[in-house]
Structure formats: structure tokens, C-alpha cells
Design an enzyme around this catalytic site. Sequence first.
Site, PDB file in Angstrom:
ATOM      1  N   ASP A   1      -7.256   4.229  -4.282  1.00 19.51           N
ATOM      2  CA  ASP A   1      -7.866   4.093  -2.951  1.00 19.51           C
ATOM      3  C   ASP A   1      -8.485   5.469  -2.688  1.00 19.51           C
ATOM      4  OD1 ASP A   1      -7.857   2.053  -0.516  1.00 19.51           O
ATOM      5  OD2 ASP A   1      -7.521   4.013   0.369  1.00 19.51           O
TER       6      ASP A   1
ATOM      7  N   LYS B   1       0.859  -1.197   0.000  1.00 18.86           N
ATOM      8  CA  LYS B   1       0.000   0.000   0.000  1.00 18.86           C
ATOM      9  C   LYS B   1       0.884   1.231   0.000  1.00 18.86           C
ATOM     10  CE  LYS B   1      -4.457   1.019   0.266  1.00 18.86           C
ATOM     11  NZ  LYS B   1      -5.621   0.169  -0.103  1.00 18.86           N
TER      12      LYS B   1
HETATM   13  P1  NDP Z   1     -13.146   7.646  -2.503  1.00 16.50           P
HETATM   14  O1  NDP Z   1     -12.098   8.662  -2.297  1.00 16.50           O
HETATM   15  O2  NDP Z   1     -13.701   7.399  -3.841  1.00 16.50           O
HETATM   16  O3  NDP Z   1     -14.380   7.922  -1.545  1.00 16.50           O
HETATM   17  C1  NDP Z   1     -14.237   8.000  -0.146  1.00 16.50           C
HETATM   18  C2  NDP Z   1     -15.556   8.462   0.420  1.00 16.50           C
HETATM   19  O4  NDP Z   1     -15.515   8.359   1.838  1.00 16.50           O
HETATM   20  C3  NDP Z   1     -15.852   9.921   0.090  1.00 16.50           C
HETATM   21  O5  NDP Z   1     -17.239  10.107  -0.044  1.00 16.50           O
HETATM   22  C4  NDP Z   1     -15.292  10.645   1.299  1.00 16.50           C
HETATM   23  O6  NDP Z   1     -15.941  11.885   1.537  1.00 16.50           O
HETATM   24  C5  NDP Z   1     -15.605   9.663   2.399  1.00 16.50           C
HETATM   25  N1  NDP Z   1     -14.620   9.795   3.466  1.00 16.50           N
HETATM   26  C6  NDP Z   1     -13.279   9.652   3.375  1.00 16.50           C
HETATM   27  N2  NDP Z   1     -12.689   9.893   4.535  1.00 16.50           N
HETATM   28  C7  NDP Z   1     -13.677  10.215   5.372  1.00 16.50           C
HETATM   29  C8  NDP Z   1     -13.710  10.589   6.728  1.00 16.50           C
HETATM   30  N3  NDP Z   1     -12.578  10.692   7.459  1.00 16.50           N
HETATM   31  N4  NDP Z   1     -14.917  10.810   7.290  1.00 16.50           N
HETATM   32  C9  NDP Z   1     -16.057  10.721   6.550  1.00 16.50           C
HETATM   33  N5  NDP Z   1     -16.080  10.388   5.248  1.00 16.50           N
HETATM   34  C10 NDP Z   1     -14.914  10.145   4.684  1.00 16.50           C
HETATM   35  O7  NDP Z   1     -12.520   6.285  -1.902  1.00 16.50           O
HETATM   36  P2  NDP Z   1     -12.993   4.792  -2.135  1.00 16.50           P
HETATM   37  O8  NDP Z   1     -14.453   4.713  -2.306  1.00 16.50           O
HETATM   38  O9  NDP Z   1     -12.093   4.204  -3.150  1.00 16.50           O
HETATM   39  O10 NDP Z   1     -12.568   4.141  -0.731  1.00 16.50           O
HETATM   40  C11 NDP Z   1     -13.470   4.027   0.366  1.00 16.50           C
HETATM   41  C12 NDP Z   1     -13.000   2.934   1.299  1.00 16.50           C
HETATM   42  O11 NDP Z   1     -12.965   1.684   0.588  1.00 16.50           O
HETATM   43  C13 NDP Z   1     -11.593   3.116   1.858  1.00 16.50           C
HETATM   44  O12 NDP Z   1     -11.551   2.549   3.155  1.00 16.50           O
HETATM   45  C14 NDP Z   1     -10.740   2.263   0.917  1.00 16.50           C
HETATM   46  O13 NDP Z   1      -9.548   1.856   1.545  1.00 16.50           O
HETATM   47  C15 NDP Z   1     -11.679   1.097   0.695  1.00 16.50           C
HETATM   48  N6  NDP Z   1     -11.444   0.287  -0.495  1.00 16.50           N
HETATM   49  C16 NDP Z   1     -11.356   0.827  -1.730  1.00 16.50           C
HETATM   50  C17 NDP Z   1     -11.175   0.024  -2.836  1.00 16.50           C
HETATM   51  C18 NDP Z   1     -11.158   0.573  -4.210  1.00 16.50           C
HETATM   52  O14 NDP Z   1     -11.043  -0.239  -5.146  1.00 16.50           O
HETATM   53  N7  NDP Z   1     -11.256   1.872  -4.420  1.00 16.50           N
HETATM   54  C19 NDP Z   1     -11.000  -1.428  -2.693  1.00 16.50           C
HETATM   55  C20 NDP Z   1     -11.194  -1.917  -1.360  1.00 16.50           C
HETATM   56  C21 NDP Z   1     -11.382  -1.077  -0.308  1.00 16.50           C
HETATM   57  P3  NDP Z   1     -15.569  13.196   0.670  1.00 16.50           P
HETATM   58  O15 NDP Z   1     -16.302  13.013  -0.628  1.00 16.50           O
HETATM   59  O16 NDP Z   1     -16.050  14.307   1.493  1.00 16.50           O
HETATM   60  O17 NDP Z   1     -14.081  13.166   0.487  1.00 16.50           O
HETATM   61  O1  2IT Z   2      -7.987  -1.628  -0.518  1.00 14.26           O
HETATM   62  C1  2IT Z   2      -7.957  -2.125  -1.666  1.00 14.26           C
HETATM   63  O2  2IT Z   2      -8.083  -3.328  -1.852  1.00 14.26           O
HETATM   64  C2  2IT Z   2      -7.791  -1.215  -2.804  1.00 14.26           C
HETATM   65  N1  2IT Z   2      -7.730   0.002  -2.607  1.00 14.26           N
HETATM   66  C3  2IT Z   2      -7.678  -1.760  -4.193  1.00 14.26           C
HETATM   67  C4  2IT Z   2      -6.259  -2.181  -4.464  1.00 14.26           C
HETATM   68  C5  2IT Z   2      -5.966  -2.600  -5.884  1.00 14.26           C
HETATM   69  O3  2IT Z   2      -4.795  -2.904  -6.121  1.00 14.26           O
HETATM   70  O4  2IT Z   2      -6.861  -2.641  -6.730  1.00 14.26           O
END
Ligand code: NDP
Ligand code: 2IT
Length: 443
Positions: free
Chosen positions: A165, A125
Site C-alpha cells: 500500500d 490491513k
Molecule cells: P505509493 O506509496 O506508491 O504512492 C502514493 C502517492 O501518493 C505518492 O506519490 C505520494 O507522494 C502521494 N501521497 C501519499 N500521501 C499523500 C498525502 N498525504 N498528500 C499528498 N500526496 C500523498 O502508494 P500507492 O500508489 O500504492 O497507493 C495510493 C492509494 O491507492 C492509497 O490510497 C492506497 O491505499 C490505494 N490503493 C493501493 C493499491 C495498491 O495495490 N498499491 C490497491 C488499492 C488501493 P510522495 O511521492 O510525495 O510520497
Molecule cells: O487497498 C488495497 O486494496 C491494497 N493496498 C492492495 C491489497 C492487496 O492485498 O493486494
Amino acid sequence: MGYVQEVISELVRKNPGEKEFHQAATEVLESLELVCDRHPEYQKQALLERLTEPDRAILFRVPWVDDKGQVHVNKGYRVQFNNAIGPYKGGLRLHPSVNLGIIKFLGFEQIFKNSLTGLPIGGGKGGSDFDPKGKSDREVMAFCQSFMTELYKYIGADVDVPAGDIGVGAREIGYLYGQYKRITGLYEGVLTGKGLTYGGSLARTEATGYGLIYFMDALLKSKGNSFAGKRVVVSGAGNVAIYATEKATQLGAKVVAMCDSTGWIYDEAGIDLAAVKQIKEVERKRLSEYKNYRPQSEYHTDGVIWDVPCDIALPCATQNELHLEHAQTLIKNGVIAVGEGANMPTTPDAAHAFQKAGVLYAPGKAANAGGVATSALEMTQNSMRMSWTFEEVDAKLQGIMVNIFHQVDEAAKAYGQADNFIVGANVAGFTKVANAMMAHGIV
Ligand code: NDP
Ligand code: 2IT
């Protein structure tokens, strides 16, 4: 003190202040007590000590110039945790809260998640404390180019393959890829989540959210239940939250609430996802705008989204966003299942409360593995120099998520802990990595 407890206390002593890493490691290691009892050779080989110490952690300076000519400096990180079963794989997070402990917790979780996918990917990461909010496209590009100018030395299609992420989506991956290609001259699958015109995979954008719903659907079906007619609350309004909402709705559920980091929306008629996509994906604005599309909805900046009564809760924003008191409210309101789209969104005491109350609780490393699984499918397509259709990728994703559910379910049962999906995910994810590490000797 037993082996596992000794490793945990040494880990806390040696890594002061890394509280999210302590939390993630403690949860995994405590699940492995029964496994280590059956395998005394692990202690002799210091397997858990080696597993919890990253192969390496790369820290670097990221200088960039804003639109007014002012120079800024951010911290850059890439933690290459474990490559026993494949090249390091895991996202990059851009958020002001990012520090070494957060990147290490995410990299550590990624080892087990990636193992559960059944695909050959190790755990890593990275990220930065850079805040993309309010920055112009040119500023984001300047940051990404500077970040990659250092990172490129350590990554490669068969070495370490970063992805998105929090704060990293298609725009950032594009800038990072362009700079990697420019510096190295290589056109290779060094990043995933790429645009469709330059090697990205169909269905990668949707994969984490869709995968979460495929996993939860398999879990619900194993109990004779389904998404049809359920009220769902989804936290977050980013990549994971949006596509979890889309698939849950397709399966007949009604998502009534979502949030971003400034407030939450409640729409009893069911969230209008086209409006959320327009606000968050296209305009990069706040959810307060949602009222302009749906005047009958509510927007709140006080209270929490978990106060909204629901059958299924899907935390999809960030770590430790769902605390014990939120769990107690959800349980009181009759929640039947909780599925983690985010990484470690539920605090340990809240997760325990769900399990004690008989709520079906699915930990992120199993439930949100669809994103990285589809990233591995993107790597496969890049290596083959071809691309699969949306339907082909989606069908593979669905198969992978159902398979993860069965692995987790069976591992929990094999250790006499039926329905404890924390133990199931940790044990099932660990087994393949442990076998590979034992085969590789002391490295
Ligand atoms: P994005 O940046 O697309 O979206 C994150 C969302 O969560 C936004 O709406 C953001 O609000 C909100 N957010 C972030 N931090 C906070 C906080 N401290 N308090 C309240 N709301 C918050 O990220 P992802 O959707 O990609 O990621 C979301 C979660 O999923 C993370 O934990 C990530 O590690 C996990 N994840 C992501 C994967 C991926 O493929 N993208 C895969 C597996 C897990 P705002 O719009 O105001 O910034
Ligand atoms: O937390 C996760 O699994 C991710 N942000 C996706 C990682 C990836 O390599 O697609």
C-alpha cells in the site's frame, strides 16, 4: 432511531477518535438501510455490530537501528477484520500519518472490495507510522525485519496475506518475505506483490492502475462514451497513479497533471510517464525534478491539482484528498467522471456533490479492486506452483473489473438507485459476506 443509525452511533461512541473509521463505516452502513429493511433477521443476529467489530487488532512495538546507531521505535498494526469468505487479505501502509483509525477504515473497506472481486479473500490491513522517505535501503530493511519478527506469528498463506500500500512496494515486500522465510522456514504465498523471481505475479505491479481504467472504461462505455480524446488529471505519482496514467494514455486519453506530497506538475502536451517513472520509481525523488525532463511543463507547490480543467479526474494518492470545494471546481470545469484509485480519497460531501451534478462517480472499493484481485491471482498461482503470462493475468483482471462494474450497476438498479455506485458497491460487496456470516452462526 432505526437499526442502522443505532449501530452507527454506538460505533462512534465505542471507537472514539477513529474519524476515518467512522467515515468509512457510516458510508457503508447508510447504504445498507434498504437491505436491512428487507432482512429483519440481520438485526436479530446483530450482523452489522459483528461486521463493524474487527475479529482482532494486533498492535506491536517495532524497534530498529538507524545508520548512525540510534534506536527508533515505531508502532506496528495488523487489523484482521473479517474472514467470512476467505483468509484476511489487504496491504501494509508505511506512512507517518498511520494510526489505528486509519488501519481500521482501510481494513473495513477491504472486506467489501475483496468480496466484489468474486475471489475467496477476507478483509484486513496493517502498517506502521514509520516514514520510509529519506531512509537508506539498510534502514528500510532493518525496519521490515523487525516488523516481520512480530507479524509472522499472526499471518500465513491460508490465514492472512499482507501486500503493499502507500510506502510499501517491491523493495519492502522483498525484505518482509526474506524475514518471514528465515524465521518460519516456509516458502509459501504469505505476501503478494512479490518479485518475479520468488513467486510474484506478472501484472501485479500494474494491476491497481490498469484495473481502475478497465472499470472506468466499462462505466464510460455503458453511457456510450470512452477515454479516447479525454483530458485526465491523476493525483499521486506512486504505484496506482503511474499505471492508471499508463493505461488511460494507451486508451487514447491525455493525462495533463499528476502530483506528489510536495507539489504538482502540469504538462499540456501530456505527461511523459517514462520521466515520472524514473523520478519516482527509480530515483525516489520529488516531482519538482520533472522540469529537467520537460522544460515546457509547470511545477506548482501552491493551489491544487483539481484546479486543472479535465473531463475525468482520478484521485490516486490518499484518503480525503478531494474536498467539496475541489469537487465544485471540477464540476464547474465540466468533469464527467471521477474514479477513485485511492481508498476514500473523496470526502462524503464532495462525493455527494458529484452525484447531485450527474458526474459518474466510482468509489474506490469497486474501482481500485484490481490490485487485490490480482493479489488473489498471485495466491492462486503460488498454490498451483506455476505462473501465468502477463497476457493471461491481464485478461483475467480485465474480466474481473468489467464484472465488478456490472455487479455494482445492477445492485444500484435493484435498489432503485441507478447510477448511485456508492450504494451499488456497498450492497453488492455486503451481500456475499452477509450470507456467509449468517451461514457460520454466531461467531
Ligand atoms: P505509493 O506509496 O506508491 O504512492 C502514493 C502517492 O501518493 C505518492 O506519490 C505520494 O507522494 C502521494 N501521497 C501519499 N500521501 C499523500 C498525502 N498525504 N498528500 C499528498 N500526496 C500523498 O502508494 P500507492 O500508489 O500504492 O497507493 C495510493 C492509494 O491507492 C492509497 O490510497 C492506497 O491505499 C490505494 N490503493 C493501493 C493499491 C495498491 O495495490 N498499491 C490497491 C488499492 C488501493 P510522495 O511521492 O510525495 O510520497
Ligand atoms: O487497498 C488495497 O486494496 C491494497 N493496498 C492492495 C491489497 C492487496 O492485498 O493486494
